[in-house]
Each structure stands twice: as C-alpha cells, then as structure tokens.
Enzyme design. Structure first.
Site, PDB file in Angstrom:
ATOM      1  N   SER A 256       0.791  -1.221   0.000  1.00 57.54           N
ATOM      2  CA  SER A 256       0.000   0.000   0.000  1.00 57.54           C
ATOM      3  C   SER A 256       0.829   1.280   0.000  1.00 57.54           C
ATOM      4  CB  SER A 256      -0.973  -0.001   1.185  1.00 57.54           C
ATOM      5  OG  SER A 256      -0.281  -0.189   2.398  1.00 57.54           O
TER       6      SER A 256
ATOM      7  N   HIS B 124      -5.305  -3.087  -2.943  1.00 56.57           N
ATOM      8  CA  HIS B 124      -4.925  -2.155  -4.013  1.00 56.57           C
ATOM      9  C   HIS B 124      -4.815  -2.813  -5.385  1.00 56.57           C
ATOM     10  CE1 HIS B 124      -4.145   1.059  -1.108  1.00 56.57           C
ATOM     11  NE2 HIS B 124      -3.724   0.079  -0.333  1.00 56.57           N
TER      12      HIS B 124
ATOM     13  N   LYS C  76     -11.666   1.193  -2.399  1.00 61.44           N
ATOM     14  CA  LYS C  76     -10.608   1.766  -3.233  1.00 61.44           C
ATOM     15  C   LYS C  76     -11.051   1.744  -4.697  1.00 61.44           C
ATOM     16  CE  LYS C  76      -7.516   1.206   0.487  1.00 61.44           C
ATOM     17  NZ  LYS C  76      -6.996   0.224   1.437  1.00 61.44           N
TER      18      LYS C  76
HETATM   19  C1  LIG Z   1      -7.036   0.178   2.948  1.00 58.96           C
HETATM   20  C2  LIG Z   1      -6.471  -1.146   3.293  1.00 58.96           C
HETATM   21  C3  LIG Z   1      -7.122  -2.005   4.172  1.00 58.96           C
HETATM   22  C4  LIG Z   1      -8.323  -1.563   4.967  1.00 58.96           C
HETATM   23  O1  LIG Z   1      -9.460  -1.581   4.195  1.00 58.96           O
HETATM   24  P1  LIG Z   1     -10.688  -0.665   4.664  1.00 58.96           P
HETATM   25  O2  LIG Z   1     -11.828  -1.188   3.889  1.00 58.96           O
HETATM   26  O3  LIG Z   1     -10.324   0.722   4.323  1.00 58.96           O
HETATM   27  O4  LIG Z   1     -10.839  -0.889   6.140  1.00 58.96           O
HETATM   28  C5  LIG Z   1      -6.614  -3.257   4.358  1.00 58.96           C
HETATM   29  N1  LIG Z   1      -5.485  -3.652   3.735  1.00 58.96           N
HETATM   30  C6  LIG Z   1      -4.809  -2.844   2.903  1.00 58.96           C
HETATM   31  C7  LIG Z   1      -3.573  -3.340   2.239  1.00 58.96           C
HETATM   32  C8  LIG Z   1      -5.274  -1.560   2.664  1.00 58.96           C
HETATM   33  O5  LIG Z   1      -4.587  -0.741   1.880  1.00 58.96           O
END
Ligand SMILES: *Cc1c(COP(=O)(O)O)cnc(C)c1O
Length: 395
Positions: A182, A210, A242
C-alpha cells in the site's frame, strides 16, 4: 499511584508535534475526485485510492438511490440474525465470480475482514508469518490472533522459506502478504511465495486491497494477473473502498473456508451488516470494473506518463508499475515541506510519515486515478519540478 492519563496525553501530543509527526485531517468539502475542495480551497488531488474514478460515478450513485428505495437504509441486524439480505448475497456471488473462487463473504471494512480471517484461522500453538511491510490491519490481526508471530524480509521468498523452516510442525502456519503494497506500490511475488508456502503445507493469505479492480484483464486483481487459483492462494481478501469506489470488503475462497468464517470469525458474527443499498451500489461498480477495461488502460498510460516525467526530473521512484507512485524524501520535515509547496501551487499530495512507513523513508504517496487527465498529470510534474528548484542545494 496510577499514571496520570491527562499528563500522558499532553506529553505524547507535544512529542508528536516536535517530531513533525503530528497528523491533521484535511476537511474535504466536495465529492471524491481529481478536483476537490479541501479546507475551503480548490485543489487538484493525487492522493485518494479511487483508482478507477468510480466513487462519484452517476450510475453508482443511482444504484445506491434505487437500492435505498427498494431495501431501506439500515442493515438492521448481523448477517446471522436477520441482516443478510438479497443484495448482500448477490454481491457475494458476483465477487466470487470476479475472483474465480467458489465463494466470497462480505464485510463492512477491510480492517475487519483481515482481523476476521487471521484470528479465525490461527491461534495459540500456530504460526503466522507476515511481510514486514504488510498493512497495519494485517500486522494487528497477526498479533491479536495469539499465534507465534514473525515477519520476513519484504517480498523475499527466501526469507519466507527460512522462517517457514523454523515454524513448529505441531501447529498450522498462515503466510500473509499484501498483494500490492500500500505504501510502496510494488507487487508481491505471489507465485514464489505460494510455492514456498505450499512446500511447507502452509496457507497463503493475500490482501489485495490495491489490486482488485486495477490488475487483471477483468479487474480480478493480483490473482487474475498471476493466474493463481485457490490451491496457491487459499485466502484472498479484497476491499471495496478503493478501486470499487464504494465501501466494504470481502474474503474469497473455498466453500469450507467461507463456511468456517461464518461459524467462527468474531468480526463477522458480532457486527451489523452493511446497508443493503451499499451492496446495490457496489454491484453496479463491479459491473463497471469488469466491463470498462478502458479505465485500466487509461490508468496504465497515466502511470507511464508520470514515471517518465518524474524520471526526467531526476526523482527517485520506486519499482512500482501500479497507480501507487511514492516519492521517497527521507525525513518527515522534507516530506512535509514538499507537500506544503505543492499545496501552494494548488496540488494536494499528502506526506506519509512514520510509523506508517519506516523511519527515514517519509514520502509523498502519489496515487493516480483513471479520472485524471494527461494534462493534470503534467501539472503535477510541473509542481514537482518547482519543489526541486526550491530545495536548498548541498554544495
Ligand atoms: C485500505 C487497506 C485495508 C483496509 O481496508 P478498509 O476497507 O479501508 O478498512 C486493508 N489492507 C490494505 C492493504 C489496505 O490498503
């Protein structure tokens, strides 16, 4: 006598400020997108995770509206009581199909999906091995599980193999990695990690927050990109906040895995289901993810344009071909200064500092979206050129 909590709060907040680590929440006063209004100022943003530009898509908004008309607003109860509705079920089936897994299970957030999967699968007497740059939710999940916790070197199958060799054979072993990292944007070497895990009878869990929507011809994420089935990646997590532009997350895998999580995963069981209308919106966005491949193509072209331009400026880029294009600047002060200078030019790129990233690797985390235009990426490159020109030189 007990420690005074008020004094602790004051001291720690002061320390954080003194170390340039104090966080502030920019106040967004517009929908998500390239052009935003933040703290009253119009800015061109390069820091959200809305990779395909779906967070404010008219068809997704309409699907949410229709969903609310048909299903009301609240989920009303947990899935096991009376909160599991038809749109949730349909979305699970569509997500299973997208990822090529027999089943998928819907969660309200990715953080919860990760806590649920790891803590349900391993506990005391077991082992959990994680990439040292894994997302905080995965590290927290590993610690909370009570399993023997260790971290291997970043994206290093040989280091994983060494750790696997040391795991006691009396318990189960879960290997956990981000699919796309990330904060760095690089892609995990899943074929090699899967090989090492399988050789030791360990399960591989991939958090593809991602990658889903962005990678793979249909947007199936890293497992589609590498063509890895449930045999190689038995536990797949994806998030919907995302690239999908909505909210929530899912775990995909075998019939037995999902059945097991429904029975034993506490973060699944003891929480209210997400609003059904949200599932309706996500079903629409999933359709756009699958069918509008031009979004991925345009995004890939912008990534190329950015990398070429940034390299021409002499900026140090990371080995990333994803929409996450960090510019590592070192100290938190320097990252903050660059972010401030960009903002003075109408550009919003947030500085990411420790403990989110390792000490000495504070950075601007540039993210690109299919909603950006080539001209907007050029504006960002111009802004970065101006930052460079303003840097005090060492000579
Ligand atoms: C954003 C993210 C999460 C968390 O997901 P949310 O739905 O925002 O709680 C988990 N793992 C990774 C790698 C992320 O980038």
């Amino acid at each position: 006598m007990a420690v005074d909590l008020q004094a602790r709060l004051t001291t720690r907040l002061a320390e954080r400020r003194a170390n340039s680590l104090y966080r502030q929440r920019p106040l967004l006063d517009s929908p998500q997108g390239p052009e935003v209004v933040v703290d009253g100022t119009p800015l061109l943003a390069f820091c959200n995770n809305d990779y395909l530009g779906l967070a404010n898509h008219p068809e997704v908004i309409q699907a949410w509206r229709n969903g609310a008309e048909r299903w009301g607003v609240g989920g009303g109860a947990s899935h096991l009581v009376i909160g599991h509705s038809t749109p949730h079920h349909a979305l699970e089936e569509a997500l299973a199909d997208l990822t090529g897994r027999p089943r998928a299970l819907l969660f309200s957030t990715g953080y919860m999906a990760n806590l649920a999967a790891v803590t349900a699968l391993v506990g005391q007497g077991d082992s959990v091995l994680e990439d040292r740059l894994n997302h905080a939710s995965l590290l927290d999940a590993g610690l909370l599980s009570g399993a023997r916790f260790s971290r291997y070197l970043h994206n290093d199958p040989a280091s994983l193999a060494t750790r696997l060799g040391k795991a006691p054979s009396t318990g189960a072993t879960l290997v956990v990695t981000d699919g796309v990292f990330s904060m760095d944007g690089d892609v995990a070497d899943l074929p090699a990690l899967a090989r090492e895990a399988k050789a030791r009878n360990a399960w591989l869990m991939v958090d593809d927050a991602h990658g889903v929507g962005v990678m793979g011809a249909q947007g199936g994420g890293v497992v589609e990109h590498f063509n890895l089935g449930g045999d190689e990646v038995p536990v797949l997590v994806g998030t919907l906040g995302k690239a999908f532009g909505t909210a929530g997350a899912f775990v995909a895998g075998s019939e037995a895995l999902i059945d097991y999580l429904v029975q034993f995963a506490r973060p699944y069981i003891y929480t209210t289901s997400q609003p059904p209308a949200l599932a309706c919106a996500t079903l629409k966005s999933l359709e756009l993810v699958r069918n509008e491949g031009w979004r991925r193509d345009h995004l890939a072209a912008l990534v190329q344009q950015f990398r070429k331009g940034a390299q021409a400026l002499g900026l140090d880029l990371m080995p990333s071909h994803t929409p996450i294009q960090p510019i590592v600047l070192g100290s938190s002060e320097r990252a903050m200064a660059w972010s401030r200078r960009l903002r003075e030019q109408g550009l919003l790129v947030t500085a990411i500092r420790p403990p989110t990233v390792p000490v000495g690797s504070a950075r601007l985390r540039v993210t690109l979206s299919a909603a950006h235009t080539e001209a907007q990426v050029s504006r960002l490159l111009q802004g970065l050129a101006d930052c460079l020109a303003l840097e005090p030189t060492d000579e």
